[in-house]
Design a protein around this motif. Structure first.
Motif, PDB file in Angstrom:
ATOM      1  N   ASP A  84       0.707  -1.122   0.043  1.00  0.00           N
ATOM      2  CA  ASP A  84       0.214  -0.023   0.211  1.00  0.00           C
ATOM      3  C   ASP A  84       0.779   1.262  -0.100  1.00  0.00           C
ATOM      4  OD1 ASP A  84       1.157   0.080   2.615  1.00  0.00           O
ATOM      5  OD2 ASP A  84      -0.916  -0.304   3.784  1.00  0.00           O
ATOM      6  N   GLY A  85       2.217   1.146   0.098  1.00  0.00           N
ATOM      7  CA  GLY A  85       2.983   2.262  -0.179  1.00  0.00           C
ATOM      8  C   GLY A  85       3.621   2.714   1.276  1.00  0.00           C
ATOM      9  N   SER A  86       3.144   2.158   2.090  1.00  0.00           N
ATOM     10  CA  SER A  86       3.614   2.790   3.464  1.00  0.00           C
ATOM     11  C   SER A  86       5.040   2.346   3.628  1.00  0.00           C
ATOM     12  CB  SER A  86       2.650   2.293   4.687  1.00  0.00           C
ATOM     13  OG  SER A  86       2.255   0.963   4.640  1.00  0.00           O
ATOM     14  N   LEU A  87       5.612   2.838   4.537  1.00  0.00           N
ATOM     15  CA  LEU A  87       6.972   2.205   4.698  1.00  0.00           C
ATOM     16  C   LEU A  87       7.177   1.513   6.165  1.00  0.00           C
ATOM     17  CD1 LEU A  87       8.932   5.562   3.636  1.00  0.00           C
ATOM     18  CD2 LEU A  87       8.629   3.589   2.459  1.00  0.00           C
ATOM     19  N   TYR A  88       8.234   0.700   6.247  1.00  0.00           N
ATOM     20  CA  TYR A  88       8.532   0.037   7.533  1.00  0.00           C
ATOM     21  C   TYR A  88       9.906  -0.353   7.585  1.00  0.00           C
ATOM     22  CZ  TYR A  88       7.965  -4.318   4.952  1.00  0.00           C
ATOM     23  OH  TYR A  88       8.438  -5.056   4.166  1.00  0.00           O
ATOM     24  N   TRP A  89      10.362  -0.463   8.843  1.00  0.00           N
ATOM     25  CA  TRP A  89      11.598  -1.001   9.100  1.00  0.00           C
ATOM     26  C   TRP A  89      11.709  -2.304   9.396  1.00  0.00           C
ATOM     27  CZ3 TRP A  89      16.144   1.621   8.339  1.00  0.00           C
ATOM     28  CH2 TRP A  89      16.009   2.978   7.986  1.00  0.00           C
ATOM     29  N   GLU A  90      12.708  -3.078   9.035  1.00  0.00           N
ATOM     30  CA  GLU A  90      12.835  -4.523   9.191  1.00  0.00           C
ATOM     31  C   GLU A  90      14.214  -4.747   9.413  1.00  0.00           C
ATOM     32  OE1 GLU A  90      10.094  -7.570   6.819  1.00  0.00           O
ATOM     33  OE2 GLU A  90      11.870  -6.484   5.535  1.00  0.00           O
ATOM     34  N   ALA A  91      14.414  -5.308  10.672  1.00  0.00           N
ATOM     35  CA  ALA A  91      15.952  -5.858  11.107  1.00  0.00           C
ATOM     36  C   ALA A  91      15.876  -7.347  10.168  1.00  0.00           C
ATOM     37  CB  ALA A  91      16.012  -5.955  12.609  1.00  0.00           C
ATOM     38  N   ALA A  92      17.011  -7.262   9.490  1.00  0.00           N
ATOM     39  CA  ALA A  92      17.103  -8.527   8.845  1.00  0.00           C
ATOM     40  C   ALA A  92      18.110  -9.237   9.062  1.00  0.00           C
ATOM     41  CB  ALA A  92      16.811  -8.443   7.126  1.00  0.00           C
ATOM     42  N   THR A  93      18.122 -10.632   9.005  1.00  0.00           N
ATOM     43  CA  THR A  93      19.392 -11.652   8.982  1.00  0.00           C
ATOM     44  C   THR A  93      19.258 -12.395   7.777  1.00  0.00           C
ATOM     45  OG1 THR A  93      19.420 -11.604  11.347  1.00  0.00           O
ATOM     46  CG2 THR A  93      20.709 -13.193  10.244  1.00  0.00           C
ATOM     47  N   ILE A  94      20.316 -12.083   6.635  1.00  0.00           N
ATOM     48  CA  ILE A  94      20.200 -12.790   5.477  1.00  0.00           C
ATOM     49  C   ILE A  94      21.469 -13.829   5.449  1.00  0.00           C
ATOM     50  CG2 ILE A  94      20.088 -12.606   2.904  1.00  0.00           C
ATOM     51  CD1 ILE A  94      19.106  -9.817   3.258  1.00  0.00           C
ATOM     52  N   ALA A  95      21.256 -15.082   5.398  1.00  0.00           N
ATOM     53  CA  ALA A  95      22.007 -16.057   5.234  1.00  0.00           C
ATOM     54  C   ALA A  95      21.908 -16.847   3.727  1.00  0.00           C
ATOM     55  CB  ALA A  95      21.816 -17.123   6.564  1.00  0.00           C
TER      56      ALA A  95
END
Lengths: 1410, 117
Positions: free
Chosen positions: A693-704
């Motif tokens: 819907d275009g809203s922004l959000y923060w994500e803490a990510a761990t990518i392996a």
């Protein structure tokens, strides 16, 4: 013809029989390649042999000559047949066109014809005679020229045929090769013999060796046929090897055409073998075209395919392998199909069986062998039953079996011949031959019948017999061909039946035998019967050598052929074994694979269960978990992903994670991310992503990254947590601190003891103290220059904040430079999460300027309070004069100006209405334009006009002179945009000017004045209005009481309802109807309850319609159930009640109309009945009319016809009588017409047919009908029209004519002399009239009343003169009345009568007619 | 010159005979006593004159009248309506050339027929 026995006959006969068998066999197999050609060839051979036999046996030249030329059919056509056979056999059938066949047959045909006629031209035989050699006699011929043509041609095609066979010989292997060798022997042998004969090298003079060579030839053919299945090798080999397989085999040539297919394959693809061959692969595989595409250009492949749907679904293994010729050129492809599913999978047991049958049961697998009985005799001769044969190792069992069978067949056929020979010999032969035959017959019988004796033994015995017969022959006739041929036969038999070694022994034995015999003869130990001693030695030697070489040649050829055969059989057997092995291997592989698959599946099940747990964990994880490929394309996302991003999983799958990118993070950020990941490291960080819907959000990510076994990255797993909230909190904090930093307010944070911990930049800016100077001090001490911290523990603010409250207040503080400033402060405690106070925050604002403004405001307030006072004062004044005086006085006080006057504008003049006491001179002053310039200026501009010194102003008025005016100001008194007048003020003190504030106050005051003046006026008019209203209210009340009385006492039902139909009022009648005593009981009830249930919906619709259409008044009738259960009908008038154009309810006046309703119903009923009666009457009339008029027509018609002599002449009396009949008929007709008219009028079924007609026309018609009648009576008949009568009148002209005719007719009838006149007049503009006047006897007074009634006549007398129906006047009157008119009668006895008809002038409906 | 054709459609045999005799020296006459037969016959011939009764068995005279009037083949055909019912006579007056109320005078009929010829 006479014949004699010749010793050469038996071998020829045997050759003929074998040839015949070949003919039959070839015919039965004619569909096989080359079989038909072989059939033709064998036929010609048979013909040759038979003819030759007969030639030899024939006695006398003629007989021999006849059979000699008959031989030529065979002689000429055998090479021809040979050529065709060899071409067909070598697979070159396309050469054999019809043209080819005819052309090549040309020379042989000519040869035959010439041979038959050679007696006359000698082209074949130039000379012939019988030549005898012992008991042998044959033709000896000299050949003519054509013979050599034939010879040349025959040898040529022989060579050509041989070429074809030899070529094939080198191309083919195995059995095919064996066939060719046999065929070559079969064909070469006769020609060798022929060559010997023709070159004169025949061992016996005159004896043609050619037919004898046929023995060899036929044996070879028989060998090929029975040994190698010459004719049926192709289908048989295919049947036995290929068709026994359960695997499907299809052979395709290079173009993709099917050249061979076995039964199994045909079953698999569902196409019969015969139909499939020759078709393209596309055609036969049409249901599985995708397979064709898949394998189209593939030479070698192995694959599994699925064919069919549902139940018919089958799994096949497909093997493709290329077919190559010897030069390794691709000639086609072999497709092997093998069913893989349970039903199609061949069991190992079956495979073993198949292998066995391939090795041992070859012949038994032939469909026709042994299974079918064809009668015991045939079975006996053809030896159909099997013997338990011991097959030596290394020998083709089929070949061996077939050999044994054919050996037995030959013996069984030969046995009866031998028996017959024995009988013949016993009758007249020599004892020597009798013994020979007897012995042969006995041995042959045993060998033929006793199949239990081992085959080798039987064969050896038979060979020995042949050898013995040959020996006897040679001893008897010396080396005549018969004996030698028997020897050779023995050799061949030995090779074939026992083996090469046996053949070799036999060869030696025969050669040695011959050698010893010849040696014996040369030594004279014994002498054969027909031996010519002259040529003894040479012949002995040469015949020995010829025999030796032929026998050796035969032996070696046969050996080689057999060897070759065996080899090829071995090869085939090996190939079959290999095939079997491969099949077993495949089987094993399939089983292994099935097993492996099952294991793999079990393992997969276990793993998948394990995986299920992890999967559930991932699915239910509160974190977003996404698995992507190495490009970042999403392969998996857990449900949390949907919640976090707003994308559904279906949308996400296959999409790149980049779709979440918000573009708020730098490319470097992503670059670094990819670098980390591509090095195989785990990346941790935070994304600012964008939802769907275009809203922004923060994500803490761990990518392996996920690595495979080779260490290659296959996927990335991202575990992400939504940290938007904490992130936002952090940002909020940042924002707050920035706000504090940049705040325009002073912010101080104090510790628990009230000492400064933090000050913001504004603080430093305002106070001049740097943060460092401020820290650790109390604000009070700092900003009041106190050296130590004062005790503020009892200060109000400290107590408040320590109690957890917020303190607000003001401080007077000093800057660093000592200047004073005011601050408003808010001090609040800061609590930690446990509620303990840890800090205090003080927010302060510099309010020094505010303080100054406040002081100014205070002054202004004072002014305002004066103004307020004045206002209240003014509002209390009711008397206008008093009010005006007060205004000027107050204004003088307010603006501190002793002179004040108020002028009000009236008719373009400013009138002084009030003034201060010191200006009495102004009383009644009327200031016109041009006099008080300042005042008018203020009036026009609507702005106050200020003058600093009036006394020195050039335009000053003297009227103000006594007051010594200096500063003046003129305020317009403004009510809205209208200027009412001017308030003028003046000061007497020189130099005391009006300040801006004072002028503003003055403006306000002037407005107030306007307001007060308006108010005063309003008050007056309001008082008047109130008085009027009171009067009106009184009147209204009175009228309402009146109306209420009417309504209350009305017998009609009157009620009001609201929009929902609930009563808001009901008068006593209504209450009574509903059964209530008080109005309150009815209120709130619904009017719909009044009516019957079935009427409620209708009633509702009625109201709805009225509401929607906003019709003011409507009428409606409906039934009501009264309180005592009676059903009455009510008719109501309903009005809508409008308030502000909105319908708010209904008002209804209703009445009990039950009786009316009943009356209406009764009326409707009687009307219906009347209508019915009328309709019936009308029908009756119609019928009566018809029934009366039709016979009248007959009477009148016939009478008139008679009168006009249609039926012949009449006498005078008859004529008179006829006239009477006609007259009577007319009379009767008139009566009938009148009666019917009357009846019609009575039944009201008479209609008028109105139309416009010409009044003149009417007169003409009257005149024409009436004049004759009148004239007959000698009366004058006059018709006249008044000039003002309309020329066109609307009416029923026929009926009007009837009216006039009736009246005029009566007039004529009753008038004896004088005149009858008809006049059309227009007595008034809207009426016209018809007057019929006569000069008759007149009508007595007493009769006039009744004259218009039916059946009335004056005097009631019926005479011939005045007879009539008596209805005429009645009908006339009724017609006139029907037309809306009247009829009058005036009459004077003796003078005459006047009938006047008065009719309205009418127009056609919907039309105005002038 | 051939006499024109008159078709007498009348179910009463006597009247039929009277009409025929009346018209016989002016027209070739043909009589029909049934309405439906009349329609069949009219599909084959185009008479110059039709003497038509209203009350007919089968198809009514009114129907025959409207059939003739709606067919352009009969544009030259004249119709004398012979009826016993004055109301029917009134109703059909516009469609027929002449309406005669029974009993019909042969003199009158002949007179009209001659004029219509």
């Amino acid at each position: 013809m006479q014949f004699e026995y010749s010793p050469y006959i038996p071998p020829l006969l045997i050759a003929a029989i074998v040839s015949a068998i070949v003919v039959i066999y070839a015919w039965m197999r004619r569909s096989a390649s080359g079989a038909l050609a072989l059939f033709v060839l064998a036929i010609f051979v048979l013909e040759w042999i038979l003819s030759y036999s007969l030639e030899i046996m024939g006695m006398g030249l003629e007989t021999k000559y006849f059979w000699g030329v008959m031989e030529y059919i065979g002689i000429a056509f055998v090479p021809y047949g040979w050529l065709i056979f060899s071409i067909a056999y070598s697979g070159q059938e396309r050469i054999l066109s019809r043209r080819f066949l005819i052309l090549t047959a040309l020379i042989p045909s000519v040869t035959v014809l010439l041979a038959w006629t050679t007696r006359w031209h000698g082209l074949v035989w130039s000379e012939y005679h019988i030549a005898s050699q012992g008991i042998f006699s044959a033709l000896e011929v000299s050949h003519g020229p054509w013979f050599f043509v034939h010879l040349f041609y025959s040898y040529t095609i022989l060579v050509i045929g041989a070429y074809f066979l030899v070529r094939v010989l080198f191309q083919r292997k195995g059995m095919y090769r064996g066939q060719i060798v046999a065929m070559l022997i079969a064909v070469l042998a006769p020609w060798v013999g022929n060559a010997l004969f023709l070159t004169g090298n025949s061992p016996i003079p005159y004896l043609d060796l050619t037919p004898f060579a046929f023995t060899v030839s036929v044996v070879a053919v028989a060998w090929a046929v029975f040994g190698f299945h010459l004719v049926d090798i192709t289908p048989l080999a295919r049947d036995s090897v290929v068709d026994s397989m359960r695997e499907g085999m299809i052979v395709l040539d290079v173009r993709g055409n099917v050249v061979d297919i076995n039964n199994a394959a045909a079953r698999m693809i569902g196409v019969p073998v015969a139909d499939a061959i020759g078709k393209t692969a596309d055609d036969i595989f049409s249901p599985w075209s995708y397979l064709v595409e898949r394998f189209r250009n593939i030479l070698e492949a192995k694959d599994e395919i699925l064919v069919g749907e549902g139940e018919a679904k089958r799994r096949y293994e497909v093997r493709l392998s290329p077919l190559q010729d010897q030069q390794s050129q691709l000639v086609g492809r072999v497709i092997m199909l093998r069913a893989m599913d349970e039903r199609g999978l061949p069991s190992p047991r079956f495979a073993a069986e198949a292998a066995t049958s391939l090795n041992n049961e070859h012949t038994t697998s032939r469909p026709e062998s042994g299974t079918k009985s064809r009668g015991w005799l045939i079975d006996f001769f053809l030896v159909t039953e099997q013997s338990d044969l011991k097959i030596p190792s290394g020998v083709n069992p089929n070949w061996y079996r077939s050999l044994e069978q054919n050996f037995t067949i030959a013996l069984r056929i030969g046995f009866p011949v031998l028996v017959i020979g024995t009988i013949i010999a016993s009758l007249g032969g020599s004892p020597q031959s009798l013994i020979l035959f007897l012995m042969n017959a006995m041995c042959g019988g045993i060998l033929a019948l006793a199949r239990r004796i081992p085959f080798r033994a039987r064969a050896a015995w038979a060979i020995f017999l042949v050898y013995a017969v040959g020996l006897v022959e040679i001893i008897g006739f010396f080396h005549l061909a018969g004996g030698l041929l028997l020897f050779i036969s023995a050799i061949i038999g030995a090779i074939l039946a026992i083996g090469r070694k046996a053949g070799l022994y036999t060869l030696f034995i025969t050669i040695i035998t011959l050698f010893f015999l010849e040696w014996g003869i040369s030594q004279g130990f014994f002498a054969p019967q027909a031996l010519q001693s002259s040529t003894l030695i040479e012949e002995l030697v040469s015949s020995f050598f010829i025999f030796s070489s032929i026998a050796s040649g035969v032996y070696f050829t046969m050996s080689a052929a057999l060897e070759n055969l065996n080899n090829s059989w071995h090869l085939e057997a090996q190939a079959a074994n290999l095939l079997q092995q491969e099949r077993d291997l495949l089987e094993q592989r399939v089983e292994e694979r099935t097993h492996d698959l099952a294991e793999a599946r079990d393992e997969a099940v276990i793993v998948s269960r394990q995986m299920q747990k992890y999967y559930l964990a991932i699915e239910q994880s509160g974190n977003t978990i996404v698995i992507t490929d190495t490009n970042g394309n999403i392969e998996y996302a857990n449900p949390r992903f949907e919640q976090t991003t707003g994308y559904s999983i279906a949308e996400a799958l296959g999409n790149n994670l980049r779709m979440l990118k918000s573009d708020h993070q730098s490319t470097d950020f992503y670059k670094q991310l990819w670098q980390t990941l591509s090095r195989g490291n785990i990346w941790r960080g935070e994304f600012l992503n964008k939802r769907k819907d275009g809203s922004l959000y923060w994500e803490a990510a761990t990518i392996a990254p996920l690595l495979d076994q080779a260490g290659m990255i296959t996927n990335f797993v991202a575990n992400k947590e939504d940290v938007t909230e904490s992130r936002q909190a952090q940002e909020q904090l940042q924002k707050l601190s920035r706000a504090v930093e940049q705040s325009g307010n002073t912010v101080i944070i104090m510790d628990r003891n009230g000492l400064i911990e933090y000050v913001n930049p504004k603080f430093s800016e305002l106070t001049g103290f740097s943060p460092e100077e401020a820290f650790g001090k109390s604000p009070i001490a700092l900003m009041n220059g106190l050296g130590s911290t004062p005790d503020f523990s009892q200060d109000q603010w400290w107590l408040t904040v320590n109690a957890g409250g917020i303190w607000r207040g003001e401080f007077r503080n000093h800057r660093k430079d000592g200047s004073v400033f005011w601050e408003s402060a808010t001090i609040a405690p800061v609590q930690n999460h446990r509620g303990d106070v840890i800090n205090f925050v003080e927010i302060k604002q510099d309010i020094t300027e505010q303080k100054v403004l406040q002081e100014q405001l205070q002054k202004q307030n004072e002014y305002l309070s004066i103004l307020h006072q004045v206002t209240l004062d003014l509002l209390d004044r009711r008397e206008i004069t008093d009010l005006l005086k007060t205004i000027v006085d107050r204004s003088a006080v307010l603006l501190d100006a002793p002179f004040s006057e108020l002028m009000l504008e009236k008719d373009g003049v400013l009138m002084v209405e009030a003034f201060t006491g010191n200006q009495q001179s102004l009383k009644g002053d009327r200031v016109t334009r041009g006099e008080a310039i300042l005042s008018w200026q203020a009036f026009d501009t609507r702005q106050p006009v200020v003058l600093d010194d009036y006394s020195t102003w050039e335009h000053r008025r003297e009227i103000y002179a006594p007051g010594k005016l200096h500063a003046t100001v003129d305020f317009p008194v403004l009510a809205g945009n209208r200027c009412l007048g001017i308030l003028a003020l003046g000061r007497s003190q020189p130099g005391y000017k009006f300040t801006t504030e004072q002028i503003e106050t003055g403006v306000l005051f002037a407005r107030l004045v306007a307001l007060v003046l308006d108010n005063a006026n309003l008050y007056d008019s309001a008082m008047q209005e109130i008085a009027e209203r009171k009067r009106a209210e009184y009147l209204l009340l009175e009228s309402e009481i009146r109306f209420r009385q009417i309504v209350e006492n009305a017998s009609d039902i009157i009620y009001r309802t609201d929009m929902d139909g609930n009563f808001t009022y009901a008068n006593p009648s209504a209450l009574k109807l509903m059964g209530y005593t008080r109005e309150e009981e009815a209120l709130g009830r619904n009017y719909l309850d009044l009516t019957t249930p079935e009427f409620r919906q209708k009633l509702k619709r009625f109201y709805d319609h009225q509401y929607l259409s906003k019709t003011q008044g409507t009428y409606y009738e409906f039934p009501v159930i009264t309180v005592d259960g009676q059903l009455i009908w009510v008719g109501q008038n309903v009005q809508i009640i409008l308030e502000n154009e909105q319908v708010v309810g209904f008002q209804s006046v209703a009445r009990n109309i039950t009786q009316l309703k009943q009356a209406q119903e009764a009326l409707a009923l009687s009307r219906d009945q009347a209508l019915d009666a009328s309709r019936f009457k009308s029908q009756l009339l119609s019928r009566v009319s018809h029934e009366l008029r039709t016979p009248l027509g007959g009477i009148l018609g016939y009478a008139e016809l008679l009168q006009y002599k249609a039926f012949g002449p009449l006498t005078e009396k008859q004529d008179v009588a006829l006239n009477n009949i006609i007259e009577s008929t007319h009379y009767l007709t008139n009566i009938v017409s009148d009666l019917l008219d009357e009846a019609q009028i009575e039944s009201r079924s008479l209609g008028l047919h109105n139309a416009y007609f010409s009044s003149v026309d009417l007169c003409e018609k009257i005149k024409s009908t009436m004049s004759t009648l009148a004239n007959k009576k000698g009366l004058t008949f006059l018709v006249d029209i008044a000039p003002d009568l309309p020329s066109e009148i609307y009416g029923d002209i026929t009926r009007l004519q009837q009216v006039i005719t009736n009246l005029a007719g009566n007039a004529v009838k009753f008038t004896r002399e004088g005149e009858v006149s008809v006049s059309l007049k227009r007595p008034t503009p809207t009426y016209w009239s018809i007057e019929v006047r006569d000069s008759g006897a007149g009508i007595p007074e007493s009769e006039r009343q009744n004259i218009f009634e039916p059946f009335r006549q004056v005097n009631n007398s019926i005479t011939r003169e005045n007879r009539g129906s008596g209805l005429g006047l009645a009908i006339t009157k009724q017609l006139v009345e029907l037309m809306g008119g009247q009829i009058h009668l005036e009459s004077q006895i003796g003078k005459g009568s006047l009938f006047a008809v008065i009719l309205p002038i009418i127009n056609a409906p919907g039309e105005y007619h002038g | 010159m051939d006499k024109p054709l008159a078709l007498v459609i009348e179910d009463d045999p006597q009247l039929s005979q009277i009409f025929t005799l009346t018209l016989s020296d002016l027209f070739e006459t043909e009589t029909i006593i049934d309405g439906s037969q009349a329609l069949v016959r009219l599909s084959e011939i185009v008479p110059k004159l039709v003497v038509l009764d209203i009350n007919l068995p089968g198809v009514s005279g009114a129907k025959i009248l409207s059939t003739i009037r709606s067919d352009t083949r009969f544009h030259a055909t004249r119709i004398i309506l012979a009826t016993a019912d004055s109301r029917q006579a009134d109703e059909l007056r516009d469609q027929a050339d002449i309406v005669l109320l029974k009993p019909i005078s042969t003199i009158q009929l002949r007179d009209f027929a001659e004029r219509l010829r």
